[in-house]
Motif scaffolding. Structure first.
Motif, mmCIF file in Angstrom:
data_model
loop_
_atom_site.group_PDB
_atom_site.id
_atom_site.type_symbol
_atom_site.label_atom_id
_atom_site.label_comp_id
_atom_site.label_asym_id
_atom_site.label_seq_id
_atom_site.Cartn_x
_atom_site.Cartn_y
_atom_site.Cartn_z
ATOM 1 N N TYR A 76 0.834 -1.205 0.000
ATOM 2 C CA TYR A 76 0.000 0.000 0.000
ATOM 3 C C TYR A 76 0.870 1.258 0.000
ATOM 4 O O TYR A 76 0.549 2.254 -0.658
ATOM 5 N N ALA A 77 1.976 1.215 0.744
ATOM 6 C CA ALA A 77 2.876 2.364 0.803
ATOM 7 C C ALA A 77 3.546 2.606 -0.546
ATOM 8 O O ALA A 77 3.689 3.753 -0.992
ATOM 9 N N VAL A 78 3.945 1.539 -1.209
ATOM 10 C CA VAL A 78 4.602 1.687 -2.508
ATOM 11 C C VAL A 78 3.613 2.223 -3.546
ATOM 12 O O VAL A 78 3.984 2.994 -4.432
ATOM 13 N N ALA A 79 2.350 1.844 -3.423
ATOM 14 C CA ALA A 79 1.339 2.396 -4.327
ATOM 15 C C ALA A 79 1.306 3.912 -4.217
ATOM 16 O O ALA A 79 1.230 4.632 -5.227
ATOM 17 N N GLU A 80 1.409 4.430 -2.990
ATOM 18 C CA GLU A 80 1.444 5.882 -2.807
ATOM 19 C C GLU A 80 2.760 6.462 -3.327
ATOM 20 O O GLU A 80 2.786 7.556 -3.917
ATOM 21 N N ALA A 81 3.856 5.735 -3.126
ATOM 22 C CA ALA A 81 5.165 6.228 -3.574
ATOM 23 C C ALA A 81 5.216 6.410 -5.092
ATOM 24 O O ALA A 81 5.771 7.387 -5.593
ATOM 25 N N LEU A 82 4.633 5.455 -5.818
ATOM 26 C CA LEU A 82 4.673 5.526 -7.279
ATOM 27 C C LEU A 82 3.911 6.736 -7.818
ATOM 28 O O LEU A 82 4.134 7.167 -8.955
ATOM 29 N N ALA A 83 3.018 7.287 -7.000
ATOM 30 C CA ALA A 83 2.242 8.456 -7.416
ATOM 31 C C ALA A 83 2.912 9.775 -7.002
ATOM 32 O O ALA A 83 2.337 10.846 -7.217
ATOM 33 N N LEU A 84 4.113 9.703 -6.421
ATOM 34 C CA LEU A 84 4.826 10.934 -6.057
ATOM 35 C C LEU A 84 5.048 11.790 -7.305
ATOM 36 O O LEU A 84 5.189 11.264 -8.413
ATOM 37 N N PRO A 85 5.136 13.104 -7.138
ATOM 38 C CA PRO A 85 5.338 13.980 -8.302
ATOM 39 C C PRO A 85 6.711 13.783 -8.930
ATOM 40 O O PRO A 85 7.634 13.255 -8.292
ATOM 41 N N ASP A 86 6.848 14.234 -10.176
ATOM 42 C CA ASP A 86 8.121 14.108 -10.879
ATOM 43 C C ASP A 86 9.264 14.750 -10.110
ATOM 44 O O ASP A 86 10.419 14.336 -10.241
ATOM 45 N N SER A 87 8.944 15.756 -9.307
ATOM 46 C CA SER A 87 10.000 16.452 -8.548
ATOM 47 C C SER A 87 10.745 15.491 -7.629
ATOM 48 O O SER A 87 11.953 15.640 -7.415
ATOM 49 N N TYR A 88 10.044 14.480 -7.070
ATOM 50 C CA TYR A 88 10.734 13.499 -6.229
ATOM 51 C C TYR A 88 11.767 12.731 -7.045
ATOM 52 O O TYR A 88 12.932 12.604 -6.653
ATOM 53 N N PHE A 89 11.341 12.195 -8.183
ATOM 54 C CA PHE A 89 12.225 11.372 -9.008
ATOM 55 C C PHE A 89 13.402 12.208 -9.528
ATOM 56 O O PHE A 89 14.535 11.721 -9.588
#
Length: 396
Positions: free
Chosen positions: A282-295
């Motif tokens: 569930y946490a990784v599902a939220e992580a994958l939706a982080l904005p491009d600024s994170y990546f």
């Protein structure tokens, strides 16, 4: 009491006899024993984003994932993986039939090879290769056929003619890793086009390990092989949360592929771990939706660390192959008057208080990799600075 077995046959399955304890276990133990800075194994020394960690805590407290999650993975994560593939690469996958969550990329590799390879099948892989590749091919009863990446103008490059020559009537599968561990090579559009054409022409399956997809530097670009003509239906693409979000202990990976391939890989995967990492999914599902600024920030941070360690290694006398991707840098020890990576790495903790990995462990052709040594730069800046200082002033 009699001995453990009356049989003269060795206890370990002979397919695995050549592998034994991994070099990572040996070198990590050496780091502990000598108090050295461990730049061997590729794991960060800080956790990933706080909001992602909190998402895992929230899932635990809410009772999401504390019991067996669904076999293919929780729907939220499968949906997030599909959305990530479409947003980043324009690849549309059905979360219900074309995404499978695994216990890290390591299980994804194992399940894919166990599912798709039969005894006698040949698997072509680029060496040096991550050590689980060879073990998983062996467990499947396949025959590994290495194609060696060789130094050329400051990086390790693929010889496409050598790749074509390696494919025979017995070849079942190409195992591709880009961005490539340990060399840091990122395959170019031209190289990937040629690989795709070869796979289509010879009707080969392809497994692509893309766990470092978000760690490409400078002018390099990660191009999933599944985006090339004729490849989507024959390619199993592997991703991982550990490398992208710096939570390697959570062991959350995934594959995306056509329904028939996902079904085949799931048939093997269900008898390995069945399921894993419930709340973390569930946490990784939220992580994958982080904005491009994170990546973008994550990549820039790793690029700065790459440059810091690369400069320190060059000043210490190593020949440095600056990586275009991953968080490893390969060096040549011959300018230091050395040629045996194993001996060099086993002596380095006492000499300089730093641990590295000999690249030869990633080769079938050990001599090809003998003078190369890999360092990980996914560490805190002050740790890399201290490692560089130690390497410049070894004790012997």
């Amino acid at each position: 009491m009699t001995g453990m077995t009356s049989s003269a046959r060795p206890l370990l399955n002979r397919r695995l006899a050549e592998f034994g304890t991994t070099i990572f276990a040996e070198m990590s133990a050496l780091a502990l024993r000598t108090g050295s800075i461990n730049l061997g194994q590729g794991f960060p020394d800080t956790d990933g984003p706080e909001e992602v960690r909190e998402a895992a805590v929230r899932a635990l407290r809410d009772g999401r994932g504390n019991q067996y999650p669904p076999g293919p993975g929780v729907p939220e994560l499968r949906t997030a993986v599909a959305a990530h593939q479409e947003r980043r690469y324009g690849l549309a996958y059905d979360p219900d039939t074309e995404v499978l969550v695994t216990a890290g990329a390591t299980e994804a590799i194992a399940a894919a090879l166990l599912a798709l390879v039969e005894p006698g099948d040949e698997v072509v892989a680029f060496e040096p290769y991550y050590d689980s590749y060879a073990a998983c091919i062996a467990m499947a009863g396949g025959t590994r056929v290495p194609v060696t990446l060789r130094p050329h103008e400051g990086s390790f490059r693929l010889d496409l003619d050598e790749l074509r020559a390696a494919v025979t009537d017995r070849t079942r599968l190409l195992l591709i890793n880009t961005p490539h561990n340990p060399t840091g090579t990122v395959l170019t559009r031209e190289e990937l086009t040629a690989i795709a054409e070869l796979a289509v022409e010879r009707d080969l399956l392809v497994v692509t390990d893309e766990v470092y997809e978000h760690l490409v530097f400078d002018e390099a670009e990660h191009l999933p092989l599944a985006t090339f003509p004729g490849m989507r239906e024959r390619t199993v693409s592997i991703g991982s949360a550990g490398k992208t979000f710096s939570f390697t202990g959570w062991k959350v990976g995934w594959i995306t592929a056509a329904p028939g391939l996902v079904s085949a890989v799931r048939s093997a995967k269900q008898f390995l771990t069945y399921v894993s990492s419930g709340p973390f999914q569930y946490a990784v599902a939220e992580a994958l939706a982080l904005p491009d600024s994170y990546f973008d920030a994550f990549r820039e941070d790793m690029r700065a660390k790459r440059d810091l360690l690369s400069s320190g290694l060059a000043e210490a006398g190593f020949k440095v192959f600056k990586p275009a991707g991953t968080y490893f840098v390969t060096t040549d020890i011959r300018p230091l008057g050395e040629s045996d990576g194993f001996a060099f790495c086993r002596a380095l903790p006492e000499r300089a208080g730093v641990v590295a990995i000999p690249n030869a462990v990633f080769y079938d052709n050990r001599e090809e990799g003998a003078p190369f040594v890999r360092f990980a730069f996914c560490k805190r800046t002050e740790v890399l600075e201290e490692a560089a200082a130690r390497l410049k002033t070894p004790t012997a």
